[in-house]
Motif scaffolding. Structure first.
Motif, PDB file in Angstrom:
ATOM      1  N   VAL A 195    -127.479   4.093 -42.026  1.00 55.41           N
ATOM      2  CA  VAL A 195    -126.690   5.229 -42.510  1.00 55.41           C
ATOM      3  C   VAL A 195    -127.171   5.543 -44.214  1.00 55.41           C
ATOM      4  N   CYS A 196    -126.863   4.388 -44.855  1.00 53.98           N
ATOM      5  CA  CYS A 196    -127.255   4.467 -46.193  1.00 53.98           C
ATOM      6  C   CYS A 196    -128.839   4.900 -46.291  1.00 53.98           C
ATOM      7  N   GLY A 197    -129.684   4.204 -45.454  1.00 56.26           N
ATOM      8  CA  GLY A 197    -131.198   4.851 -45.553  1.00 56.26           C
ATOM      9  C   GLY A 197    -131.224   6.330 -45.376  1.00 56.26           C
ATOM     10  N   LEU A 198    -130.525   6.713 -44.502  1.00 60.96           N
ATOM     11  CA  LEU A 198    -130.471   8.156 -44.272  1.00 60.96           C
ATOM     12  C   LEU A 198    -130.206   8.967 -45.371  1.00 60.96           C
ATOM     13  N   ARG A 199    -128.961   8.523 -45.987  1.00 60.05           N
ATOM     14  CA  ARG A 199    -128.279   9.255 -47.144  1.00 60.05           C
ATOM     15  C   ARG A 199    -129.422   9.355 -48.468  1.00 60.05           C
ATOM     16  N   VAL A 200    -129.844   8.261 -48.589  1.00 62.34           N
ATOM     17  CA  VAL A 200    -130.876   8.147 -49.791  1.00 62.34           C
ATOM     18  C   VAL A 200    -131.883   8.565 -49.886  1.00 62.34           C
ATOM     19  N   LEU A 201    -132.457   8.404 -48.559  1.00 58.27           N
ATOM     20  CA  LEU A 201    -133.808   8.940 -48.149  1.00 58.27           C
ATOM     21  C   LEU A 201    -133.900  10.518 -48.425  1.00 58.27           C
ATOM     22  N   ALA A 202    -132.773  11.115 -47.754  1.00 63.80           N
ATOM     23  CA  ALA A 202    -132.692  12.651 -47.826  1.00 63.80           C
ATOM     24  C   ALA A 202    -132.597  13.046 -49.069  1.00 63.80           C
ATOM     25  N   ALA A 245    -128.873  17.495 -46.074  1.00 66.04           N
ATOM     26  CA  ALA A 245    -128.758  17.702 -44.454  1.00 66.04           C
ATOM     27  C   ALA A 245    -129.895  18.782 -44.082  1.00 66.04           C
ATOM     28  N   ALA A 246    -130.272  19.745 -45.023  1.00 65.88           N
ATOM     29  CA  ALA A 246    -131.107  20.673 -44.716  1.00 65.88           C
ATOM     30  C   ALA A 246    -132.695  19.929 -44.390  1.00 65.88           C
ATOM     31  N   VAL A 247    -133.002  19.214 -45.335  1.00 66.96           N
ATOM     32  CA  VAL A 247    -134.041  18.261 -45.020  1.00 66.96           C
ATOM     33  C   VAL A 247    -134.339  17.476 -44.150  1.00 66.96           C
ATOM     34  N   VAL A 248    -133.039  17.094 -43.522  1.00 68.93           N
ATOM     35  CA  VAL A 248    -132.974  16.215 -42.308  1.00 68.93           C
ATOM     36  C   VAL A 248    -133.281  17.089 -41.143  1.00 68.93           C
ATOM     37  N   ARG A 249    -132.736  18.267 -41.363  1.00 69.66           N
ATOM     38  CA  ARG A 249    -132.496  19.225 -39.867  1.00 69.66           C
ATOM     39  C   ARG A 249    -133.887  19.704 -39.819  1.00 69.66           C
ATOM     40  N   SER A 250    -134.767  19.902 -40.832  1.00 70.76           N
ATOM     41  CA  SER A 250    -136.202  20.455 -40.749  1.00 70.76           C
ATOM     42  C   SER A 250    -136.898  19.416 -40.020  1.00 70.76           C
ATOM     43  N   LEU A 251    -136.847  17.801 -40.280  1.00 68.09           N
ATOM     44  CA  LEU A 251    -137.514  17.109 -39.712  1.00 68.09           C
ATOM     45  C   LEU A 251    -137.119  16.498 -38.361  1.00 68.09           C
ATOM     46  N   LEU A 252    -135.822  16.926 -37.815  1.00 65.19           N
ATOM     47  CA  LEU A 252    -135.408  16.677 -36.621  1.00 65.19           C
ATOM     48  C   LEU A 252    -136.176  17.340 -35.845  1.00 65.19           C
ATOM     49  N   ARG A 253    -136.515  18.546 -35.878  1.00 69.46           N
ATOM     50  CA  ARG A 253    -137.437  19.444 -34.961  1.00 69.46           C
ATOM     51  C   ARG A 253    -138.791  18.817 -34.956  1.00 69.46           C
ATOM     52  N   ARG A 254    -139.278  18.324 -34.063  1.00 73.23           N
ATOM     53  CA  ARG A 254    -140.566  17.591 -33.914  1.00 73.23           C
ATOM     54  C   ARG A 254    -141.438  18.248 -32.991  1.00 73.23           C
ATOM     55  N   ASP A 299    -124.903  15.694 -48.102  1.00 70.78           N
ATOM     56  CA  ASP A 299    -124.659  17.193 -48.653  1.00 70.78           C
ATOM     57  C   ASP A 299    -125.651  18.112 -48.162  1.00 70.78           C
ATOM     58  N   GLU A 300    -125.240  19.137 -48.431  1.00 73.35           N
ATOM     59  CA  GLU A 300    -126.024  20.236 -47.636  1.00 73.35           C
ATOM     60  C   GLU A 300    -127.462  20.273 -48.003  1.00 73.35           C
ATOM     61  N   PRO A 301    -127.927  20.168 -49.150  1.00 69.45           N
ATOM     62  CA  PRO A 301    -129.442  20.210 -49.490  1.00 69.45           C
ATOM     63  C   PRO A 301    -130.114  19.082 -48.760  1.00 69.45           C
ATOM     64  N   CYS A 319    -133.315  11.760 -51.961  1.00 72.46           N
ATOM     65  CA  CYS A 319    -134.669  11.591 -52.687  1.00 72.46           C
ATOM     66  C   CYS A 319    -135.602  12.379 -52.454  1.00 72.46           C
ATOM     67  N   ALA A 320    -135.718  12.946 -50.988  1.00 74.06           N
ATOM     68  CA  ALA A 320    -136.807  13.851 -50.665  1.00 74.06           C
ATOM     69  C   ALA A 320    -136.399  15.367 -50.981  1.00 74.06           C
ATOM     70  N   TYR A 321    -135.060  15.704 -51.029  1.00 74.52           N
ATOM     71  CA  TYR A 321    -134.605  17.039 -51.757  1.00 74.52           C
ATOM     72  C   TYR A 321    -134.632  16.855 -53.348  1.00 74.52           C
ATOM     73  N   GLU A 322    -134.353  15.910 -53.833  1.00 73.75           N
ATOM     74  CA  GLU A 322    -134.387  15.887 -55.508  1.00 73.75           C
ATOM     75  C   GLU A 322    -135.741  16.142 -55.904  1.00 73.75           C
ATOM     76  N   GLY A 323    -136.724  15.727 -55.153  1.00 69.76           N
ATOM     77  CA  GLY A 323    -138.100  15.637 -56.028  1.00 69.76           C
ATOM     78  C   GLY A 323    -138.497  14.575 -56.826  1.00 69.76           C
ATOM     79  N   GLY A 324    -139.396  14.673 -57.308  1.00 67.42           N
ATOM     80  CA  GLY A 324    -139.814  13.749 -58.381  1.00 67.42           C
ATOM     81  C   GLY A 324    -140.873  12.890 -57.848  1.00 67.42           C
TER      82      GLY A 324
END
Length: 829
Positions: free
Chosen positions: A330-337, A377-386, A373-375, A339-344
């Motif tokens: 769960v922590c991995g999901l939260r932090v990875l998502a 979560a949006a990244v995660v939803r885009s990757l859930l579709r395989r 957070d919604e941003p 970081c993927a949204y924040e950019g950098g």
């Protein structure tokens, strides 16, 4: 996943749930009221050694005390302590400082002082010891100009490190002491805090006196910032994050496990920034970086995870990052998502890791989406579709090998073994040299042989030394090569070098001169260094060598090549050496001998092996051998212990393996079985079920699967025990694999992975296409590393032979076409 299950998982991953891992509990420097770790009894041997050194070095101690440069106060205290007129902690510390002792025994000073004067005395003596320096000049075996002095305010890290063992021992004893003894020790230490060094040592000994620790943190002096070992002691005294915040600064050193454990016990997850700082130190060793990363993987919370994620390309950190993702999904999901949204800098790496994480935990991810957070979560939803996923094939349409493989119930599949007891190998040792080989070995030279070729050693003296002491040195090869054969031959058995640097070149002429009489020393070398010295046994044939080669052919990947070459050379002649074990009591020896007989049968036929067994031992033994040769190869090729699949080889995060027909893919369970077959395969010993996989599945899909598997292995730090992921490319790869792998191989030697690059050349050779040939040729021509170039050229020759190319055809194939067609022309836009 139900909501209740998710809540339990989230609570388990929270910082409040942190529990010190068991391995850390065993390493921690205990504190009163913390982890209970008994200090253990005094080391009687170390105490006796210190007392013996004290008696032995009394003259040397007197030189210190009489030296004009020695501090008068220390001299007076030491004399009074030695004669018993006025024992004092200062005198005890001065005597300890003047008594040379191995680091492993110095902790026993605490027990010496405690037994004689009590634990409070020992605690005060430790503090005094940190303020004393015993100086002298050392020239060879002589010592001069001694002086015992008081340390000033300058940092002396090496001395702090030397004084640490008795401090560790006293801290452990105080942690377990009774209340009365502990309070007496605190009182003894109260007036021993005159300067910064003493205040830190006292805080380390009694870290539960938090006011003293707070004082060290609130007004840190320059010394703690310049003496990394002293700073380590202060960090091991902290008990709340606020103390570290007041202290500030950096970790200061690359930490050993005991420091990691002790700081983590005091600060918990708040220790993450300190461990992250260790990762950033430019001169931190690989071992210290791996230890810090592994420690971060144990700490819950976003800070520890982000510290790992900020270094996704570091091969020493990446395995711990993957471990943290598995342990705290769960922590991995939260932090990875996030970081993927924040950019950098780390966004792309986070996105790639997130995609794999989602594939590995689809139910958890769906349940945890509302926590993001919604941003994010949006990244995660885009990757859930395989997109592009195809349905899995039903188990009933797949070979049994991929649904119920034989290793799942090996005992039921194997009949009882028939035993023929009491057989003995009749043959004496023999040698089988290839044409010109013995002469070539005799002419081999090494630095040892060049160095000793012209020396003036007396032969009689050398031979007497060999008889009496064994001359446990590889340089004795020169003696064996220049002395009388008949006199030296009986001494070969006693020659046992303790170092085999340049051993293969040094021992080859010895083997050529003495033949089978050199087997004892050659065998020792091959056992000590199987990867580099097993080739010394290639010309020789006896029962011991046959057993060794049978073992190496199965157990050791690094020596598998020489072992298979040995069986290829000796062929059917090796059968009588193997049969006694192959028909003996079931166990490892029998299993290895049966496998070796199958290697021979693969080259010469079952009938030839059976006949050789019958000629040597009779029909009963031959029947047992024939039964072993006729056993199901899917069973007989299994190792004694089946390997488990590593976390990074989860089918959920790998591409689907498509079937050749039907628009379906292997189900996850079958992919696991396929991975297991790859894991038990090795160069020259591919598990017989692998061809079934290759015939069933789409080649392009297998190549993509193999490359993704290889990349996961690289991300996990390329663990040696799982290098099968690299060799799997030779079984699954295609020309696209070749073009991807070649630049990786070119870079590996410069990254300290030369042996992996050599293995990679074998992978290119195993793929064996024209593209592989061209890439091998390019490596042979252009890389900077001579050994890699030579190995690449060997593989060029091997692949060309396999492709049936003549020397002229090979030359034509390897000439660059410069973009021209067969007619020598091209089109220019």
């Amino acid at each position: 996943m139900r909501r209740e299950e998710l809540e339990v998982l989230v609570a388990r991953e929270s910082e409040k749930s942190f529990v010190l891992p068991e391995a850390w509990r065993r390493a921690v420097h205990p504190r009163r009221g913390g982890v209970r770790r008994p200090p253990g009894k005094a080391d009687k041997a170390a105490v006796a050694q210190l007392e013996a050194r004290l008696a032995r070095d009394k003259d040397w101690i007197e030189e210190f005390l009489a030296a004009p440069g020695s501090d008068a106060r220390l001299v007076a205290a030491a004399r009074a302590h030695l004669d018993g007129s006025a024992p004092s902690p200062l005198g005890a510390a001065a005597v300890a400082a003047m008594t040379p002792a191995p680091p492993a025994t110095t902790a026993a000073w605490a027990d010496v002082w405690g037994a004689a004067h009590g634990l409070p005395f020992a605690a005060r003596a430790v503090v005094e010891l940190f303020g004393i320096e015993a100086r002298y000049l050392q020239c060879g075996g002589s010592r001069s100009d001694p002086a015992i002095t008081v340390l000033g305010s300058a940092p002396v890290p090496y001395l702090t490190e030397q004084r640490r063992p008795p401090a560790d021992r006293v801290r452990a004893l105080l942690a377990a002491a009774g209340d009365e003894t502990y309070r007496a020790a605190v009182e003894a230490l109260a007036d021993a805090r005159e300067d910064e060094r003493r205040r830190i040592v006292v805080a380390y000994l009694v870290p539960t006196e938090t006011g003293w620790v707070d004082e060290c943190c609130g007004e840190p002096g320059a010394l703690a910032g310049r003496d990394s070992f002293l700073r380590s002691m202060l960090l091991c005294s902290l008990s709340v994050p606020e103390q570290f915040l007041r202290l500030g600064g950096t970790a200061g050193i690359a930490w050993p496990p005991s420091t990691i454990a002790t700081v983590a016990e005091g600060l918990g997850p708040a220790a993450a920034p300190l461990l992250a700082e260790v990762l950033d130190r430019p001169h931190a060793s690989a071992a210290h970086r791996r230890a810090a990363a592994a420690a971060l993987a144990e700490l819950p919370g976003d800070a520890a995870f982000r510290a790992l994620l900020s270094r996704p390309g570091d091969k020493h950190v990446r395995p711990s990052l993957l471990k943290a993702m598995t342990r705290r999904p769960v922590c991995g999901l939260r932090v990875l998502a996030a970081c993927a949204y924040e950019g950098g800098r780390d966004a792309e790496a986070a996105r790639q890791l997130l995609a794999g994480h989602i594939a590995a935990h689809p139910e958890l991810v769906t349940a945890a989406l509302p926590l993001l957070d919604e941003p994010a979560a949006a990244v995660v939803r885009s990757l859930l579709r395989r997109p592009g996923r195809v349905p899995a094939a039903p188990a009933g349409e797949l070979p049994a090998l991929l649904t119920t493989p034989p290793w799942q119930d090996r005992a039921a599949a194997q009949p009882g073994a028939r035993v023929v007891p009491g057989l003995r190998v009749p043959a004496a040792p023999a040698a089988q040299w290839l044409p010109g080989e013995r002469e070539a070995w005799a002419a081999t030279r090494s630095p040892y042989l060049r160095h000793h070729a012209a020396d003036g050693h007396d032969m009689d003296v050398d031979m007497e030394a060999l008889r009496r002491y064994g001359l446990e040195d590889l340089s004795s090869a020169q003696l064996f090569l220049r002395g009388p054969v008949e006199l030296l031959r009986p001494l070969l058995a006693a020659w046992a070098p303790d170092d085999y640097w340049e051993g293969e070149k040094t021992l080859r002429p010895v083997a050529a001169r003495y033949g089978t009489d050199a087997l004892p020393v050659l065998t020792r070398a091959a056992v000590r260094h199987p990867a580099t010295m097993a080739g010394l046994l290639l010309p020789f044939r006896d029962a011991g060598t046959a057993r060794l080669m049978a073992d190496r052919a199965v157990r050791l990947r690094t020596a598998g090549g020489p072992a298979r070459a040995w069986f290829a050379r000796h062929g059917v002649a090796a059968v009588p050496l193997l049969v006694p074990d192959a028909v003996g009591v079931p166990g490892p020896a029998r299993r290895l001998a049966e496998h070796a007989l199958r290697l021979v049968a693969a080259a010469h036929g079952d009938e030839a092996v059976r006949d050789a067994a019958a000629d040597a031992y009779g029909e009963e033994a031959a029947e047992v051998v024939a039964a072993a040769l006729g056993a199901d190869p899917l069973l007989t090729a299994l190792p004694e212990r089946m390997p488990g699949l590593p976390e990074w080889a989860d089918p959920a995060v790998l591409p689907q393996v498509l079937l050749r027909a039907g628009g379906q893919a292997l189900p996850a369970g079958s992919v696991r079985h396929a991975l297991t077959m790859l894991a038990i395969s090795r160069p020259g010993g591919v598990y017989p079920g692998v061809p079934v996989l290759l015939d069933l599945c789409d080649p392009g899909s297998l190549a993509e699967f193999g490359w993704a598997l290889f990349e996961r292995w690289r991300s996990a730090g390329m663990p040696a025990r799982e290098s099968w992921a690299l060799h799997a490319l030779g079984l699954l790869g295609d020309d696209g694999t070749v073009r991807r792998l070649a630049p990786v191989l070119r870079s590996w030697p410069g990254e300290g992975a030369h042996h992996r690059a050599v293995e990679g050349l074998d992978v290119l050779a195993a793929i064996g296409t024209g593209e592989a040939l061209a890439q091998l040729h390019g490596i042979a021509q252009r890389v900077r590393f001579k050994a890699l170039k030579a190995r690449a050229q060997e593989r060029v020759t091997e692949v060309a032979r396999r492709l049936g190319l003549t020397a002229e055809q090979l030359g034509d194939r390897l000439v660059p076409d410069l973009g021209l067609d067969a007619a020598g022309s091209t089109v220019v836009d």
